[in-house]
Design a protein around this motif. Structure first.
Motif, PDB file in Angstrom:
ATOM      1  N   PRO A 180     -26.629 -20.955  -4.037  1.00  0.00           N
ATOM      2  CA  PRO A 180     -27.603 -20.259  -4.065  1.00  0.00           C
ATOM      3  C   PRO A 180     -27.861 -18.717  -3.522  1.00  0.00           C
ATOM      4  N   GLN A 181     -27.150 -18.597  -2.108  1.00  0.00           N
ATOM      5  CA  GLN A 181     -27.131 -17.296  -1.792  1.00  0.00           C
ATOM      6  C   GLN A 181     -26.364 -16.202  -2.361  1.00  0.00           C
ATOM      7  N   SER A 182     -25.256 -16.471  -3.287  1.00  0.00           N
ATOM      8  CA  SER A 182     -24.596 -15.920  -4.127  1.00  0.00           C
ATOM      9  C   SER A 182     -25.251 -15.538  -5.149  1.00  0.00           C
ATOM     10  N   ARG A 183     -26.045 -16.500  -5.812  1.00  0.00           N
ATOM     11  CA  ARG A 183     -26.954 -16.318  -6.932  1.00  0.00           C
ATOM     12  C   ARG A 183     -27.939 -15.321  -7.054  1.00  0.00           C
ATOM     13  N   ASN A 184     -28.551 -15.483  -5.640  1.00  0.00           N
ATOM     14  CA  ASN A 184     -29.636 -14.365  -5.609  1.00  0.00           C
ATOM     15  C   ASN A 184     -29.194 -12.925  -5.310  1.00  0.00           C
ATOM     16  N   ALA A 185     -27.946 -12.945  -4.793  1.00  0.00           N
ATOM     17  CA  ALA A 185     -27.216 -11.578  -4.568  1.00  0.00           C
ATOM     18  C   ALA A 185     -26.869 -11.008  -5.837  1.00  0.00           C
ATOM     19  N   ILE A 186     -26.405 -11.822  -6.683  1.00  0.00           N
ATOM     20  CA  ILE A 186     -26.283 -11.270  -8.124  1.00  0.00           C
ATOM     21  C   ILE A 186     -27.352 -10.924  -8.784  1.00  0.00           C
ATOM     22  N   LEU A 187     -28.473 -11.628  -8.896  1.00  0.00           N
ATOM     23  CA  LEU A 187     -29.832 -11.295  -9.488  1.00  0.00           C
ATOM     24  C   LEU A 187     -30.234 -10.117  -8.833  1.00  0.00           C
ATOM     25  N   GLU A 188     -30.235  -9.901  -7.403  1.00  0.00           N
ATOM     26  CA  GLU A 188     -30.553  -8.683  -7.063  1.00  0.00           C
ATOM     27  C   GLU A 188     -30.053  -7.369  -7.585  1.00  0.00           C
ATOM     28  N   SER A 189     -28.457  -7.737  -7.691  1.00  0.00           N
ATOM     29  CA  SER A 189     -27.633  -6.469  -8.076  1.00  0.00           C
ATOM     30  C   SER A 189     -28.106  -6.116  -9.549  1.00  0.00           C
ATOM     31  N   VAL A 190     -28.305  -7.268 -10.340  1.00  0.00           N
ATOM     32  CA  VAL A 190     -28.798  -6.896 -11.812  1.00  0.00           C
ATOM     33  C   VAL A 190     -30.101  -6.301 -11.767  1.00  0.00           C
ATOM     34  N   GLU A 191     -31.064  -6.614 -10.962  1.00  0.00           N
ATOM     35  CA  GLU A 191     -32.445  -5.734 -10.876  1.00  0.00           C
ATOM     36  C   GLU A 191     -31.864  -4.560 -10.432  1.00  0.00           C
ATOM     37  N   ASN A 192     -31.131  -4.256  -9.444  1.00  0.00           N
ATOM     38  CA  ASN A 192     -31.065  -2.890  -9.197  1.00  0.00           C
ATOM     39  C   ASN A 192     -30.200  -2.023 -10.293  1.00  0.00           C
ATOM     40  N   LEU A 193     -29.307  -2.561 -11.117  1.00  0.00           N
ATOM     41  CA  LEU A 193     -28.744  -1.738 -12.030  1.00  0.00           C
ATOM     42  C   LEU A 193     -29.858  -1.219 -13.107  1.00  0.00           C
ATOM     43  N   SER A 194     -30.563  -2.186 -13.901  1.00  0.00           N
ATOM     44  CA  SER A 194     -31.413  -1.855 -14.753  1.00  0.00           C
ATOM     45  C   SER A 194     -32.552  -0.769 -13.914  1.00  0.00           C
ATOM     46  N   GLY A 195     -32.803  -0.820 -12.816  1.00  0.00           N
ATOM     47  CA  GLY A 195     -33.319   0.141 -12.031  1.00  0.00           C
ATOM     48  C   GLY A 195     -32.897   1.643 -11.887  1.00  0.00           C
ATOM     49  N   GLU A 196     -31.552   1.614 -12.214  1.00  0.00           N
ATOM     50  CA  GLU A 196     -30.758   2.761 -12.072  1.00  0.00           C
ATOM     51  C   GLU A 196     -30.636   3.453 -13.657  1.00  0.00           C
ATOM     52  N   GLY A 197     -31.185   2.714 -14.536  1.00  0.00           N
ATOM     53  CA  GLY A 197     -31.157   3.107 -16.004  1.00  0.00           C
ATOM     54  C   GLY A 197     -30.050   2.684 -16.841  1.00  0.00           C
ATOM     55  N   MET A 198     -29.332   1.560 -16.221  1.00  0.00           N
ATOM     56  CA  MET A 198     -28.291   0.974 -16.993  1.00  0.00           C
ATOM     57  C   MET A 198     -29.181  -0.217 -18.112  1.00  0.00           C
ATOM     58  N   ALA A 199     -28.610  -0.046 -19.224  1.00  0.00           N
ATOM     59  CA  ALA A 199     -28.987  -1.093 -20.209  1.00  0.00           C
ATOM     60  C   ALA A 199     -28.247  -2.581 -19.975  1.00  0.00           C
ATOM     61  N   VAL A 200     -29.029  -3.564 -19.866  1.00  0.00           N
ATOM     62  CA  VAL A 200     -28.346  -4.774 -19.542  1.00  0.00           C
ATOM     63  C   VAL A 200     -28.750  -5.834 -20.708  1.00  0.00           C
ATOM     64  N   ILE A 201     -27.605  -6.463 -21.044  1.00  0.00           N
ATOM     65  CA  ILE A 201     -27.759  -7.878 -21.683  1.00  0.00           C
ATOM     66  C   ILE A 201     -27.318  -8.904 -21.106  1.00  0.00           C
ATOM     67  N   TYR A 202     -28.285 -10.025 -20.866  1.00  0.00           N
ATOM     68  CA  TYR A 202     -28.371 -10.989 -19.959  1.00  0.00           C
ATOM     69  C   TYR A 202     -28.465 -12.369 -20.692  1.00  0.00           C
ATOM     70  N   THR A 203     -27.340 -13.226 -20.459  1.00  0.00           N
ATOM     71  CA  THR A 203     -27.563 -14.503 -21.229  1.00  0.00           C
ATOM     72  C   THR A 203     -27.405 -15.710 -19.842  1.00  0.00           C
ATOM     73  N   THR A 204     -28.192 -16.424 -20.193  1.00  0.00           N
ATOM     74  CA  THR A 204     -28.018 -17.640 -18.991  1.00  0.00           C
ATOM     75  C   THR A 204     -28.778 -18.715 -19.593  1.00  0.00           C
TER      76      THR A 204
END
Length: 325
Positions: free
Chosen positions: A181-205
């Motif tokens: 769970p801790q690593s999972r939350n860190a990954i999700l926070e990273s993805v949120e920051n990437l889109s905030g910086e203008g990167m386009a993201v495709i996410y499958t889950t």
């Protein structure tokens, strides 16, 4: 101007990073992907959801230029993608579901190796490796062999490799599978920051809560076809957009049910022994009037529960399956 031309013009104007139009892919008699179209803009996270065998992997393979479509096109920043196309792939970062790291190399060595493959060199490579180690939280383990890493650390390194060359479009294929769970939350926070910086993201889950948290728009694919696409609110409207309220108590449930049926916000009332099930429009706004009406009609309330539709209910409505099926 045709829809395809309009989308390509939007891409050239800088709005859309990715335009997928009319993709079809067949394997013998099986049509794995059938007329799939979607787009992803700068700073947008697009969720592609579907049960196993729905066509997600085949679609992603065509988006990445690993597989040639039988029909349709994939445009990345106005350039057509395909197995023989090199230029558009420079804008792409792919983080596969299966780990793509060398276990006997350290985190720094893995990043350096993949950075060279992506065309980085010298001080630019060294600087970028350091930035990615910090971004993924692996700076203090940079010299350790990755075979000693936890599953979550390996996943973070996998993402870091995809980010090294600062792609315009990042594709994350189930990046949190098997992590704590801790690593999972860190990954999700990273993805949120990437889109905030203008990167386009495709996410499958296969985790609906991740899609709820991260994705600006979502495409639901099943049996090779894009069944629906839109924001969370737009998709929820497909189920009718109604909420459920359950009233539990004692007293005159029949009279309370009759009174509640007269409210404009209440679409349906089902009375059981000591319980009323209501289908309503906008439960948070309607609940106060519903409680007042029910108690005035003789129902002594002991409990009020509100349930609102979510993406899981939309997914079940469209596919008849749970996301992890």
């Amino acid at each position: 101007m045709t829809q395809t031309a309009e989308r390509q013009q939007a891409t050239q104007d800088g709005h859309d990073v990715l335009v997928v139009d009319g993709l079809v892919r067949r394997f013998g008699d099986l049509t794995a992907v059938n007329d799939v179209s979607f787009r992803v803009a700068r700073g947008e996270t697009y969720g592609l959801l579907g049960p196993n065998g729905a066509g997600k992997t085949t679609t992603i393979s065509m988006v990445c230029g690993l597989l040639e479509p039988d029909e349709g096109t994939v445009m990345v920043l106005g350039q057509q993608m395909g197995p023989t196309k090199v230029a558009p792939k420079r804008h792409l970062g792919l983080v596969p579901q299966d780990l793509a790291i060398y276990p006997d190399l350290s985190a720094r060595e893995n990043l350096t190796f993949f950075g060279k493959l992506q065309g980085l060199a010298g001080n630019d490579l060294k600087s970028r490796v350091g930035e990615v180690l910090e971004l993924t939280g692996l700076a203090d383990r940079a010299k350790d062999p990755t075979k000693e890493f936890s599953g979550g650390m390996k996943r973070r390194l996998n993402i870091g490799i995809g980010l090294l060359h600062k792609p315009t479009l990042l594709i994350l294929d189930e990046p949190t599978v098997g992590v704590d769970p801790q690593s999972r939350n860190a990954i999700l926070e990273s993805v949120e920051n990437l889109s905030g910086e203008g990167m386009a993201v495709i996410y499958t889950t296969h985790y609906m809560e991740e899609a709820e948290r991260l994705c600006d728009r979502i495409g639901i694919i099943d049996s090779g076809t894009l069944q629906a696409e839109g924001t969370r609110s737009e998709l929820i409207q497909l189920t009718g957009g109604v909420d459920n309220i359950q009233l539990t108590g004692s007293g005159d449930t029949t009279a309370a049910a009759e009174a509640l049926r007269g409210l404009s916000s209440v679409a349906q009332v089902d009375a059981e022994r000591g319980r009323l099930q209501l289908t309503v429009h906008d439960a948070p706004t309607a609940v106060a009037q519903i409680v007042t009406t029910a108690t005035s009609a003789g129902l002594q309330l002991s409990d009020v529960q509100i349930s609102r539709p979510n993406l899981e209910s939309v997914f079940l409505h469209l596919t008849g399956k749970a996301l992890r099926d």
